[in-house]
Design a protein around this motif. Structure first.
Motif, PDB file in Angstrom:
ATOM      1  N   SER A 163      56.867  73.541   5.771  1.00 15.88           N
ATOM      2  CA  SER A 163      57.522  73.124   4.347  1.00 15.88           C
ATOM      3  C   SER A 163      57.740  71.735   4.441  1.00 15.88           C
ATOM      4  N   PHE A 164      57.598  71.078   5.420  1.00 12.18           N
ATOM      5  CA  PHE A 164      57.810  69.470   5.616  1.00 12.18           C
ATOM      6  C   PHE A 164      56.447  68.847   5.650  1.00 12.18           C
ATOM      7  N   LYS A 165      55.274  69.518   5.472  1.00 14.12           N
ATOM      8  CA  LYS A 165      54.193  68.735   5.390  1.00 14.12           C
ATOM      9  C   LYS A 165      53.563  68.377   4.103  1.00 14.12           C
ATOM     10  N   THR A 166      53.021  67.232   4.190  1.00 14.76           N
ATOM     11  CA  THR A 166      52.407  66.698   2.786  1.00 14.76           C
ATOM     12  C   THR A 166      51.571  67.756   2.442  1.00 14.76           C
ATOM     13  N   PRO A 167      50.941  67.697   1.096  1.00 12.10           N
ATOM     14  CA  PRO A 167      49.864  68.400   0.674  1.00 12.10           C
ATOM     15  C   PRO A 167      48.587  68.319   1.490  1.00 12.10           C
ATOM     16  N   ALA A 168      48.391  67.219   1.616  1.00 15.37           N
ATOM     17  CA  ALA A 168      47.210  67.094   2.800  1.00 15.37           C
ATOM     18  C   ALA A 168      46.958  67.711   4.096  1.00 15.37           C
ATOM     19  N   ALA A 169      48.396  67.649   4.601  1.00 15.88           N
ATOM     20  CA  ALA A 169      48.415  68.106   5.866  1.00 15.88           C
ATOM     21  C   ALA A 169      48.596  69.870   5.746  1.00 15.88           C
ATOM     22  N   LEU A 170      49.050  70.254   4.416  1.00 18.44           N
ATOM     23  CA  LEU A 170      49.078  71.684   4.434  1.00 18.44           C
ATOM     24  C   LEU A 170      47.560  72.242   4.235  1.00 18.44           C
ATOM     25  N   ALA A 171      46.578  71.467   3.819  1.00 16.58           N
ATOM     26  CA  ALA A 171      45.363  71.674   3.442  1.00 16.58           C
ATOM     27  C   ALA A 171      44.523  71.441   4.498  1.00 16.58           C
TER      28      ALA A 171
ATOM     29  N   PHE B 234      58.762  64.201   8.748  1.00 11.60           N
ATOM     30  CA  PHE B 234      59.249  65.082   7.856  1.00 11.60           C
ATOM     31  C   PHE B 234      59.144  64.817   6.320  1.00 11.60           C
ATOM     32  N   GLU B 235      58.360  65.459   5.657  1.00 10.20           N
ATOM     33  CA  GLU B 235      58.231  65.117   4.314  1.00 10.20           C
ATOM     34  C   GLU B 235      59.266  65.693   3.374  1.00 10.20           C
ATOM     35  N   THR B 236      60.459  65.131   3.422  1.00  4.83           N
ATOM     36  CA  THR B 236      61.481  65.462   2.829  1.00  4.83           C
ATOM     37  C   THR B 236      61.534  65.613   1.346  1.00  4.83           C
ATOM     38  N   SER B 237      60.481  64.672   0.726  1.00  3.29           N
ATOM     39  CA  SER B 237      60.396  64.852  -0.679  1.00  3.29           C
ATOM     40  C   SER B 237      59.883  66.291  -1.308  1.00  3.29           C
ATOM     41  N   ASN B 238      59.447  67.038  -0.537  1.00  4.46           N
ATOM     42  CA  ASN B 238      59.132  68.331  -0.825  1.00  4.46           C
ATOM     43  C   ASN B 238      60.334  68.961  -1.207  1.00  4.46           C
ATOM     44  N   TYR B 239      61.357  68.815  -0.702  1.00  2.32           N
ATOM     45  CA  TYR B 239      62.897  69.268  -0.966  1.00  2.32           C
ATOM     46  C   TYR B 239      63.539  68.538  -2.149  1.00  2.32           C
ATOM     47  N   THR B 240      63.480  67.375  -1.848  1.00  2.00           N
ATOM     48  CA  THR B 240      64.166  66.494  -2.902  1.00  2.00           C
ATOM     49  C   THR B 240      63.428  66.595  -4.464  1.00  2.00           C
ATOM     50  N   GLN B 241      62.217  66.331  -4.604  1.00  2.00           N
ATOM     51  CA  GLN B 241      61.368  66.370  -5.803  1.00  2.00           C
ATOM     52  C   GLN B 241      61.714  67.415  -6.533  1.00  2.00           C
TER      53      GLN B 241
ATOM     54  N   GLN C 186      50.843  74.186  -5.784  1.00  2.00           N
ATOM     55  CA  GLN C 186      51.397  73.255  -5.128  1.00  2.00           C
ATOM     56  C   GLN C 186      52.314  73.872  -3.977  1.00  2.00           C
ATOM     57  N   TRP C 187      51.724  74.276  -3.049  1.00  2.00           N
ATOM     58  CA  TRP C 187      52.331  75.049  -1.933  1.00  2.00           C
ATOM     59  C   TRP C 187      53.318  74.263  -0.969  1.00  2.00           C
ATOM     60  N   HIS C 188      53.335  72.707  -1.137  1.00  2.00           N
ATOM     61  CA  HIS C 188      54.442  72.070  -0.589  1.00  2.00           C
ATOM     62  C   HIS C 188      55.676  72.346  -1.187  1.00  2.00           C
ATOM     63  N   TYR C 189      55.776  72.346  -2.333  1.00  2.00           N
ATOM     64  CA  TYR C 189      56.844  72.632  -3.180  1.00  2.00           C
ATOM     65  C   TYR C 189      57.515  74.016  -2.929  1.00  2.00           C
ATOM     66  N   ILE C 190      56.518  74.980  -3.123  1.00  2.00           N
ATOM     67  CA  ILE C 190      56.611  76.332  -3.064  1.00  2.00           C
ATOM     68  C   ILE C 190      57.359  76.792  -1.501  1.00  2.00           C
ATOM     69  N   LEU C 191      56.639  76.231  -0.664  1.00  2.00           N
ATOM     70  CA  LEU C 191      57.178  76.354   0.958  1.00  2.00           C
ATOM     71  C   LEU C 191      58.801  75.667   0.824  1.00  2.00           C
ATOM     72  N   ALA C 192      58.734  74.570   0.369  1.00  2.00           N
ATOM     73  CA  ALA C 192      60.077  73.948   0.598  1.00  2.00           C
ATOM     74  C   ALA C 192      61.107  74.856   0.060  1.00  2.00           C
ATOM     75  N   MET C 193      60.847  75.235  -1.258  1.00  2.00           N
ATOM     76  CA  MET C 193      61.820  76.053  -2.207  1.00  2.00           C
ATOM     77  C   MET C 193      62.090  77.438  -1.508  1.00  2.00           C
ATOM     78  N   THR C 194      61.070  77.978  -1.048  1.00  2.00           N
ATOM     79  CA  THR C 194      61.291  79.294  -0.385  1.00  2.00           C
ATOM     80  C   THR C 194      62.242  79.184   0.807  1.00  2.00           C
ATOM     81  N   VAL C 195      61.853  78.043   1.587  1.00  2.00           N
ATOM     82  CA  VAL C 195      62.959  77.830   2.709  1.00  2.00           C
ATOM     83  C   VAL C 195      64.481  77.683   2.048  1.00  2.00           C
ATOM     84  N   VAL C 196      64.726  76.864   1.017  1.00  2.00           N
ATOM     85  CA  VAL C 196      65.964  76.647   0.622  1.00  2.00           C
ATOM     86  C   VAL C 196      66.419  78.168   0.021  1.00  2.00           C
TER      87      VAL C 196
END
Ligand SMILES: Nc1ncnc2c1ncn2[C@@H]1O[C@H](COP(=O)(O)OP(=O)(O)OP(=O)(O)O)[C@@H](O)[C@H]1O
Ligand SMILES: Nc1ncnc2c1ncn2[C@@H]1O[C@H](COP(=O)(O)OP(=O)(O)OP(=O)(O)O)[C@@H](O)[C@H]1O
Ligand SMILES: [Mg+2]
Ligand SMILES: [Mg+2]
Lengths: 362, 398, 327, 350, 362
Positions: free
Chosen positions: D46-54, D129-136, D314-324
């Motif tokens: 959930s801390f990865k960038t979209p590119a890293a996720l792919a 850690f791509e914290t913007s996945n959480y903050t955005q 947009q998995w990066h957001y989905i994962l981050a929000m899942t964790v939250v």
């Protein structure tokens, strides 16, 4: 206030018939004790009265009102369960308070009653424990306490003292007796303890296999048991039954032989027996004594001697092989295998016919 | 009054859209627009139910425009300038209205066009030249195959698992889905030819099998990740992937859009896109029309396209040229390639989005062909099943 | 404090309820206790259920019942239209029958494994472990994940370039395979992942059941010189039966309803080898371009009917066990 | 350390290791690996960038390429480890790439351009850690509103579920009445039908009741869960009837019996159901999605769903929000699982 | 085979200290009975021996082997639980067979043993019922049966006969006694029943608040209780304790007054007492009799009369207010409120000092 009438109460569990038509009247304020062999239906009968089970047939009245369809909670009775059935998730105090809270008693009243019960039952130290943290006897006392804190129309007590030590038992017995004297509440009490039955009861009901064998005051049952079963069941150790034969009956008394050897004359004249009739002669172990030297006793062979301190129990057998139990006061130096002469007074015997019924007239 | 918009996003467009709406609301304080952002599946699965129940939003961004066209509002009486609409959005209007009607329900927020992408770096590393403009499918497959061999790729090329996606190439092969009566025709020889090739490529390992085989039914599966990870040399998807590639590929390799390879009949992609339409059940059509007018207006449409990197449908915008808001040269180039490719789109391809039965056709193609690829049935059987699936659906709809 | 307040409220509630009890008797109270649940149940479960049945008797593409035409048993007939019932491919609705057979296999294998795993886990978590709450949380954790996320994680693990292959390559030097495009392995994957996702759920039920077994029975058994294995078979298992039946019924039902995570994981592929019945119904009812709600309803009714029969059998079995279990 | 050792060597009863002790720990650590491993990985992802996720193959930790500011260039340049023709390794910054050749510079000596074949360079990465996945999402996502809706739905539904299910279960386990088995059968039979199947009919019912776009429309249809009734009923069967008899003798009304006796003794099962209910309602997605069409009423799960588009997720957001969104349920679980402790129902009996 | 040694066994439940260091040696084959007031720790002690609980400190040896860490299943003991702990899901037969099957006994052997136990316990009719369908006494018998079918190193029996009727109890007692005689297995037996304790035990262990008060043969305890507690606890109803004072000690005996009035001389000379010392004079109720007319008895006021048939219990109080219990043989016609003269023999008295300890020399 607490008159309980049973009419032809029958109870079956599926194919098992447990109660075979019980008829019984219990007066208000009476202390009735149910006794009977294990499994004879005492608890079952109690459950019918309590309203926890519905009789298969027959009627139960409380104070003249038919209660067959009145739920247990509305019958106003209190019960001590043989299995205790304490609320495991409540402390002792809560267990005791539960019924009172249901009756919406004021808080201070609840507290007083609990304090009183705790004193009487000596469970004051455990009030904040849960049943799982109590010993067997302590649990039983809580179960009793749960019933007595309430002011029921009648108490149903199923072997309430069975797990208590002798001392506590005696004091509890006295307390219950005092409670009964004070409240004058009907009490129905199941026990296996002879002394409890004898001392507490106004009347004892002897049950056997789902039937009532006899109902009467303790001494009535003790002195004039209606049949061999009651005779054997009341009094501990149980009565000796020796085979006998009527020799003659007459205005001056009845002559009979016991064990073929001893001859006796009873003063009871109206005895409804024929000469030559085979009978069973009952003698309580406590009435058997060592024969005095001049006496012509029954000679018996000692099988076992139990020294209880205040008395000595002798298990012996006569020449005919019939066993004889004698309870001798005090401590005696008798050994297994020894031969003794036993004797008893003719006024202490009970006569039963072949069907086991008491010979009328005694 | 209140206007509710149901909107789904693939990327940043939700953000952009909200910005635009906020601006609108400042200018029109009497109209309150609420944007309900939802997932695509909501649009696809729940919206029809809501519409049928009469509980829909006032405006929605929709892709299955045709099949729901009975629920769209005719904006004609409320619009400021009907001619502007007809002129600039008229071409796609048939996609969103019932057959034979001439209502104006809305406009396309975005045009998409299917087309291919090539991993230029891989080609260079393999020393294989990129096939030229008029190259055929065979050329591309052959060239990619060479690259794949030399670079030890998983497969030469990949194509999304979607009936829409394979229809572009099929039309290039000369396929025709529409019968004389406007109803679905049985599979024709050219379609069969293309499908046969596709299955063969897959069986040979030239086409990425995983994408197609890995699902049943009509499920959409994209192969974008394979391309992003340099697992394939060529990838047939569409213009909407450009923003995606931009962020995910970054500087890892160079990629180019290649338009649609040619077949015997054409070199066409499939157009498509999402439309913003007004819903009949709305309580205040006037306000709805105001919102629509605003959104469809040239400057707004232009800004939307530029910021989202979408191909615009507004003719004026296209004509005026676009300055896509990105500093990624590859993306810019790719966008331009797609804009150019629009010109080679076959007439049938333009017609299909407005054809009632295209989804039915696509669904049957995908589900059956992937069964063939998985070895569950033969091609002939599949052809039969496709025809009967479509026939059953037609029958059911009567 | 709040406890006391709740107690007072409950005490107040008791006043009218006592009156009610007086009026209706104990039987009436049973009805009272059932009423709220049954009312909501009837409105939100039973009625839709009946509507669904009516659906299955209609045709057309319209969504709401009033716009649909009555077709009688046509939908059922269409589903049942097969040349050879043993070969799904000869059926008109081949997809349905393939899904049915896939589901049947899935259910049998998954439920068996699931119960075994849940039971073992529950038994282990029932021991006196240090950090027991931690371990409970570990095994429960996947239940918290949405099926989509679950499916996604495992797709990332199992796909050709996934972690599993990387791991196997590094440790055993095995050639990578795409676990999700091989028939056997993708089937196994749907089973494995669904167990992974739900086992915590059943473990928890069993754990609660295990904890309800009176301790003194274990003590008695220990005095009887019982070995642990026998203790399990003769004491634990029979006394756990009521809860085991919950688990069995629920696991069975959930297995038949397998959809979300398998769908995300394999999408029903490769081919149709992991396409399960709910996916079929779902596609028919909502998603597919080939949508046919009437057919979907008919399919769901058929599925329900089969399940009801299965449950009846189970309940009969459980009735026997309940009798056995009474104290 | 010693603590860990005692922890590891702790075993049942006696001083000998029993095979089951070993099996226990194997199972537990196996479980930790198989069950928790993916979950931990999810957290890290959930801390990865979209590119890293792919990226294939996926990395365990979230890495990003390192960049360096080089004189003469406006933007920071990515750094690579380069194998130079002479076999030496060096860290160079990439200026641009043309085909398979990259133009690189030494950050310390930005003047000279070095040409490197792209095969000879690997990016220098560091964990980040791509914290913007959480903050955005928090910025353009009405998080607090959704959270409140979720909390409301979850608590209400759970309370009602517990209340009415336990009441029904009590009736079905401790009373004898005609039709009992029929009701039980009905309840279990309806368990069978997946929500997806009756969704349309249910939708029409809810819409007739005017509960669309109303949180109660989400809550009510879920509360009469057959699962809960069934679960509780089976558990209540294990409570000895004698305790209920005792309560009746204590003049308890049926309600008191339910509330004061049966409920406390069912605590473990209630805790299980509460946990389930919280998890279910919190994660509910399909049903709220269809009932709630206004974003002001969205629950977290529905809100989260906006990140699933037609062509792109947009998995990066989905994962981050899942964790939250998971955090509250984990806390609830940790709190409630305490109640699943040794049942005590039998200790009140002889 | 069954020698059990306890050394300094201490048990606490959290803050509650239950056993305070129990030291006890039980010989192989011995029949030891634990008695003590409810809650004194009998069951707890039994559980330590059984291995169901671990002592907080102290050591337990069985046959010389330290068993603190040996799990219960491996100690080879059999136990009858006070709470029965029957397997509710098994029939009576299965309950009995379970332990035997665990020991992998052949089927026919199991059948014989069950048949034998069923006969002895009179539960043959219920073998196919489940515990839930049995009466309290029947359950208890099954619990006993479960222990006796096995051949354990030692039996641990926790109030095994408490729910049985008198008759059954006597026969069960005899059966247990016979069983012990036959098997010669160590038995540890908890009971509240005086008669059971007196008749069954080789040695009785009297516990009180987690401590051992006295260990000895039944008659030792009865005749020479070590302290007031034991004296009061052994024998029912319990011993009367009357206040007394030593008047003089001497070679010819000790003179003392009881209740300030009666003067007695005991023949016990070695009495370790000083003149003027306040003491407690213990007399068992059974040793108190109605004074003969010529005798100078203690005059007492009758509070209550319990007629048990074979004997009559009189609760009375003396002028000092001290209560006196007398058990008179036979039936007596005494009424509450009457004044009686009570008397006893000087050889029957027990003397205890102020600390409650038996005066040495008696
Ligand atoms: N789990 C526990 N926690 C706290 N105290 C306990 C616990 N279990 C037992 N006790 C206490 O320990 C004491 C001894 O209990 P035990 O059961 O050994 O008594 P007992 O001698 O068997 O009595 P009884 O004759 O009444 O059965 C009692 O006072 C009891 O309250
Ligand atoms: N549910 C049942 N099903 C069948 N038989 C039963 C059931 N409950 C009790 N019984 C039988 O009914 C008879 C009477 O039982 P009850 O409990 O009334 O005996 P009891 O007189 O109280 O005996 P005890 O003194 O042993 O407690 C017993 O023989 C018992 O086995
Ligand atoms: Mg009984
Ligand atoms: Mg005890």
């Amino acid at each position: 206030m607490g008159r309980i009438t049973l009419q032809k109460v029958v109870k079956s569990f599926g194919a098992f018939d447990i109660l075979h038509g019980i008829d019984l009247e219990i007066e208000d304020g009476e202390f009735v004790v149910f006794v009977g062999p294990s499994g004879c239906g005492k608890s079952t009968l109690l459950r019918q009265i309590a309203g926890l089970d519905k009789p298969t047939s027959g009627q139960i009245h409380i104070d003249g009102e038919l209660v067959n369809d009145v739920p247990a909670a509305d019958r106003g009775l209190a019960m001590v369960f043989q299995s205790y059935a304490l609320y495991p998730h409540m402390t002792v105090r809560q267990n005791l308070a539960f019924g009172l809270e249901n009756a919406r008693l004021p808080k201070h009243e609840i507290d007083t009653r609990i304090a009183e019960a705790a004193r009487m039952l000596e469970i004051g130290d455990y009030l904040s424990r849960r049943p799982g943290q109590l010993s067997g006897g302590q649990r039983q006392r809580v179960a009793i306490g749960r019933a007595i804190v309430r002011n029921p129309t009648a108490f149903l007590l199923d072997e309430p003292l069975s797990n208590l030590d002798a001392e506590l038992r005696i004091s509890m017995r006295a307390e219950l007796s005092a409670l009964h004297a004070r409240l004058k509440t009907t009490m129905i009490y199941v026990t296996h303890d002879q002394i409890e039955a004898m001392t507490l009861a106004n009347r004892i009901v002897v049950l056997r296999k789902g039937k009532i064998e006899q109902v009467g005051t303790p001494l009535e049952l003790y002195n004039t048991p209606a049949n061999r079963f009651v005779a054997g069941f009341i009094g501990a150790p149980s009565m000796n039954f020796l085979s006998g034969t009527i020799l003659s009956t007459g205005a001056d008394g009845t002559r009979l032989t016991v064990l073929g050897e001893t001859q006796l004359t009873t003063s009871r004249t109206a005895l409804d027996a024929k000469a030559g009739q085979k009978i069973s002669v009952g003698v309580r172990p406590q009435h058997i004594r060592l024969a005095k030297p001049e006496e012509n006793g029954i000679s018996a062979h000692i099988d076992m001697v139990e020294a209880l301190g205040s008395e000595t129990v002798i298990h012996a057998h006569a020449a005919t092989g019939e066993t004889i139990l004698a309870v001798l006061a005090g401590q005696h130096d008798l050994a297994k295998g020894a031969e003794v002469q036993l004797s008893f007074e003719s006024r202490d015997i009970h006569l039963f016919d072949e069907a086991g019924l008491r010979l009328a007239g005694t | 009054g209140d206007v509710r918009v149901m909107w789904y996003s693939d990327g940043v467009e939700g953000q952009v859209f909200k910005d635009l709406i906020d601006r609108f609301m400042k200018a029109n304080p009497d109209i309150h627009v609420t944007v309900d952002e939802v997932s695509y599946s909501t649009i696809k699965e729940q919206l029809p139910v809501q519409l049928a129940a009469g509980n829909g939003p006032d405006i929605a961004r929709v892709t299955n425009l045709k099949s729901l066209s009975q629920y769209w509002l005719d904006l004609t009486p409320y619009l400021k300038d009907v001619d502007f609409w007809k002129k600039n959005y008229g071409d796609q209007m048939d996609w969103m209205r019932p057959d034979g009607s001439s209502i104006i329900p809305g406009f396309m927020t975005q045009i998409t066009l299917t087309g291919g992408f090539a991993n230029k770096t891989l080609f260079e590393q393999a020393g294989v030249a990129l096939p030229g403009e008029k190259a055929t499918w065979d050329d591309w497959v052959a060239a990619s195959e060479k690259v794949a061999k030399s670079q030890q790729l998983k497969a030469a090329f990949a194509i999304d698992r979607s009936g829409h996606r394979i229809t572009g190439p099929a039309i290039s092969y000369g396929a025709n889905y529409i019968g004389a009566d406007g109803m679905p025709a049985p599979l024709d020889a050219n379609t069969k030819k293309y499908l046969t090739d596709l299955v063969k490529w897959t069986a040979d390992g030239k086409a990425d099998k995983d994408v197609w085989v890995a699902s049943a039914g009509t499920t959409y599966r994209a192969a974008a990740d394979d391309f992003i990870n340099s697992e394939v040399a060529m990838y047939y998807a569409g213009s909407w992937q450009i923003p995606n590639f931009m962020t995910k590929i970054g500087t890892n390799f160079d990629w180019v859009a290649i338009g649609s390879p040619c077949g015997p009949a054409a070199c066409t992609g499939m157009p498509g896109g999402a439309g913003l339409v007004a819903v009949k059940s709305t309580k205040n059509p006037k306000d709805v029309a105001k919102v629509m007018d605003y959104l469809a207006s040239t400057p707004v449409a232009k800004e939307f396209a530029e910021r989202t990197l979408f191909l615009p449908s507004n003719k004026e915008v296209v004509a005026g040229g676009l300055d896509f808001k990105t500093d990624n040269a590859q993306a810019k180039a790719a966008l331009n390639t797609f804009v150019k490719a629009t010109s080679t789109t076959a007439p049938l391809a333009l017609k299909l989005p407005g054809w009632k039965w295209s989804d039915t056709y696509y669904g049957a193609l995908v589900s059956r062909i992937s069964q063939v690829m998985a070895g569950e049935m033969s091609l002939d059987e599949a052809f039969k099943r496709i025809d009967s699936d479509i026939a059953a659906k037609v029958q059911e709809a009567k | 404090m709040t406890g006391a307040a709740i107690g007072r409220v409950m005490g107040l509630i008791d006043i009218p309820l006592r009156a009610l009890q007086k009026a209706t008797g104990t039987r009436g109270m049973a009805a009272f206790f059932l009423a709220p649940n049954m009312a909501i149940f009837a409105v939100f479960v039973l009625v839709p259920f009946v509507i669904n049945f009516m659906y299955s008797m209609t045709g057309g593409a319209a969504i709401f019942l009033d716009q649909r035409s009555y077709v009688g048993l046509d939908q059922y007939r269409q589903i049942m239209d097969c040349k050879d019932y043993l070969d799904p491919n000869t059926c008109v609705q081949d997809g349905f029958w393939i899904a049915v057979s896939n589901t049947a296999w899935f259910v049998v294998i998954q439920v068996t494994l699931m119960i075994v795993v849940a039971l073992i886990t529950a038994l282990i978590l029932n021991r006196e472990l240090i950090g027991r709450s931690f371990w409970r949380a570990v095994f429960f954790f996947p239940v918290l994940l949405s099926p989509v996320v679950t499916g996604l994680i495992w797709r990332w693990i199992l796909q050709r370039n996934g972690i599993l292959n990387a791991f196997l390559l590094n440790v055993f030097g095995t050639e990578p395979t795409n676990w999700l495009t091989e028939r056997a392995s993708s089937f196994a994957a749907t089973i494995g992942v669904s167990i992974w996702a739900h086992v915590g759920f059943y473990t928890l039920i069993l754990l609660a059941g295990l904890q309800a077994i009176p301790k003194d029975l274990y003590e008695a058994a220990e005095m009887d010189g019982t070995r642990r294995g026998r203790m399990f078979w003769r004491i634990t298992l029979p006394l756990l039966m009521p809860n085991l039946i919950v688990v069995l019924v629920l696991a069975l039902i959930k297995a038949v309803q397998i959809f979300d995570e398998a769908f995300v994981l394999t999408g029903g592929g490769p081919g149709t080898s992991t396409m399960y019945i709910v996916q079929y119904i779902y596609e028919m009812g909502f998603a597919s371009e080939l949508r046919n709600p009437g057919l979907a309803a008919a399919a769901s009714i058929l599925m329900g009917a089969v399940l009801v029969v299965l449950t009846l059998l189970q309940m009969a079995a459980s009735r026997r066990n309940e009798k056995k279990g009474e104290r | 350390m010693a603590h860990v050792l005692t922890f590891l060597t702790r075993r049942r009863g006696g001083s000998r290791w029993h095979w089951s002790d070993i099996a226990t720990w194997v199972w537990l650590f196996g479980g930790l690996f198989i069950i928790f491993g993916p979950a931990v990985w999810l957290g890290l992802s959930s801390f990865k960038t979209p590119a890293a996720l792919a990226e294939f193959p996926p990395a365990l930790l979230p890495y990003i390429s390192q960049t360096v500011a080089v004189e003469g260039y406006d933007k920071p340049l990515p750094i690579f480890t380069v194998t130079l023709p002479d076999g030496k390794k060096a860290e160079l910054a990439e200026v641009r790439r043309i085909g398979i050749m990259a133009q690189m510079v030494d950050p310390k000596n930005p003047g000279t351009i070095i040409k490197v074949n792209i095969k000879d360079r690997t990016p220098v990465q560091k964990v980040s850690f791509e914290t913007s996945n959480y903050t955005q999402p928090f910025l353009h996502f009405d998080f607090l509103r959704y959270l409140w809706n979720s909390v409301f739905v979850t608590t209400m539904a759970t309370i009602i579920t517990l209340a009415i299910n336990s009441m029904a279960a009590f009736a079905l386990s401790k009373y004898q009445f005609t039709g009992k088995n029929l009701i039980l059968l009905l309840i279990v039979a309806t368990l069978m039908v997946p929500l997806g199947v009756i969704m349309v009919p249910l939708y029409s019912v809810v819409s007739k009741l005017g509960l669309l776009d109303n949180l109660w429309g989400v809550i009510l249809p879920t509360v009469a869960t057959p699962t809960g009734v069934f679960l509780l009923r089976q558990y209540m069967l294990t409570i000895p009837d004698e305790l209920i008899d005792a309560a009746r003798m204590d003049k308890a009304s049926e309600w008191q019996i339910y509330w004061r006796i049966v409920m406390p003794l069912s605590a473990p099962a209630l805790a299980v159901l509460a946990i389930f209910s919280v998890v279910w309602r919190w994660n509910d997605f399909l049903w709220p999605l269809i009932v709630l069409s206004r974003s002001s009423l969205y629950t977290l799960q529905v809100g989260l769903n906006v990140y699933s588009g037609q062509l792109n997720v947009q998995w990066h957001y989905i994962l981050a929000m899942t964790v939250v969104t998971m955090i509250p349920v984990v806390l609830v679980f940790v709190f409630l699982q305490r109640f699943i402790t040794r049942g005590i129902a039998a200790t009140g009996l002889k």
